[in-house]
Write a protein that holds these residues in place. Structure first.
Motif, PDB file in Angstrom:
ATOM      1  N   THR A  15       0.855  -1.180   0.000  1.00 43.56           N
ATOM      2  CA  THR A  15       0.000   0.000   0.000  1.00 43.56           C
ATOM      3  C   THR A  15       0.893   1.233   0.000  1.00 43.56           C
ATOM      4  N   VAL A  16       0.696   2.113  -0.973  1.00 42.17           N
ATOM      5  CA  VAL A  16       1.494   3.338  -1.050  1.00 42.17           C
ATOM      6  C   VAL A  16       0.794   4.419  -0.249  1.00 42.17           C
ATOM      7  N   GLN A  17       1.513   5.001   0.691  1.00 35.18           N
ATOM      8  CA  GLN A  17       0.971   6.057   1.546  1.00 35.18           C
ATOM      9  C   GLN A  17       2.008   7.188   1.573  1.00 35.18           C
ATOM     10  N   HIS A  67       5.918   6.556   1.345  1.00 33.87           N
ATOM     11  CA  HIS A  67       6.250   5.230   1.857  1.00 33.87           C
ATOM     12  C   HIS A  67       5.387   4.144   1.225  1.00 33.87           C
ATOM     13  N   ARG A  68       5.942   2.952   1.213  1.00 35.14           N
ATOM     14  CA  ARG A  68       5.235   1.768   0.755  1.00 35.14           C
ATOM     15  C   ARG A  68       5.156   0.801   1.935  1.00 35.14           C
ATOM     16  N   TYR A  69       3.940   0.448   2.325  1.00 32.25           N
ATOM     17  CA  TYR A  69       3.723  -0.433   3.465  1.00 32.25           C
ATOM     18  C   TYR A  69       3.243  -1.795   2.975  1.00 32.25           C
ATOM     19  N   TYR A  70       3.649  -2.815   3.718  1.00 25.25           N
ATOM     20  CA  TYR A  70       3.295  -4.179   3.348  1.00 25.25           C
ATOM     21  C   TYR A  70       2.463  -4.833   4.446  1.00 25.25           C
ATOM     22  N   ASN A  71       1.471  -5.620   4.028  1.00 24.04           N
ATOM     23  CA  ASN A  71       0.737  -6.456   4.962  1.00 24.04           C
ATOM     24  C   ASN A  71       0.287  -7.729   4.256  1.00 24.04           C
TER      25      ASN A  71
END
Length: 230
Positions: free
Chosen positions: A68-70, A73-77
């Motif tokens: 998920t791009v926020q 930053h790029r976050y992973y789940n």
């Protein structure tokens, strides 16, 4: 899975993706539901940033994680509860326990703060979760949908749902929270909820920062009106 694919091969590919110790550490770290950056996951996996990126690409290709791009930053789940269920079963077989997610955000910002014009932090995430648990907010193909019952309930509290719908912006979506690494309510509906909370003095703005102070009445009303638990 393609109609012509071989289930045995598909299973072996997924198993191979999980089987690397570094990738396994990443997956088990994400089981708590909190998203993390590749930098954070490189520390978890005890590998360098480039290796962590390669691991995450492998896990994405296997359909085990999503990004998920926020902002910058790029976050992973994890991609869903099915992945978590498989990992949980593997964890039972292997034994042992996992460390819980521990935020490092300053407490005054972690509890409640503004995220542009909507509410973030533990309170914002809790409101989001409460609306979903009550069945008022449903996940659509991209954004959230508000059920007729949910719209009526929020209107009765004082949230101007129709005005939020008329805005030239996304109506409601899950905005990944900086401190909690879980979604809070973004979009016009999230802004309308914060506007009401400020008007009713359920939360008060801090003059020097984005933090919000939740009043005693606010704790009671946010729990009763939105199902927030914090």
């Amino acid at each position: 899975m393609d109609a012509d694919s071989d289930p045995d091969i598909d299973v072996s590919q997924i198993a191979a993706a999980i089987g690397d110790p570094g990738r396994a550490r990443i997956l088990f770290c994400l089981m708590d539901g909190h998203a993390r950056t590749s930098t954070e996951l490189s520390v978890v996996a005890d590998v360098g940033p480039s290796t962590a990126s390669a691991h995450l690409n492998r896990l994405k290709a296997a359909g085990l994680v999503r990004a998920t791009v926020q902002g910058r930053h790029r976050y992973y789940n994890l991609t869903g509860s099915e992945v978590a269920d498989v990992l949980e079963s593997l964890g039972v077989l292997a034994g042992g326990t996992r460390d819980a997610f521990t935020p490092t955000t300053p407490s005054r910002l972690r509890l409640a703060r503004t995220c542009y014009d909507h509410m973030a932090g533990a309170v914002g995430v809790s409101i989001h979760d409460g609306l979903k648990e009550r069945g008022w907010l449903l996940s659509g193909p991209a954004d959230y949908e508000l059920t007729p019952g949910g719209a009526g309930a929020l209107e009765s509290v004082g949230v101007d749902v129709e005005a939020a719908r008329r805005l030239r912006r996304r109506f409601a979506f899950g905005c990944l929270d900086w401190s909690e690494r879980r979604p809070h309510l973004g979009g016009g509906l999230g802004a309308a909820v914060l506007k009401l909370a400020l008007q009713r003095k359920w939360v008060l703005r801090d003059i020097d920062s984005r933090s919000l102070c939740v009043t005693h009445a606010g704790r009671r009303e946010l729990k009763e009106r939105f199902g927030a638990q914090f």
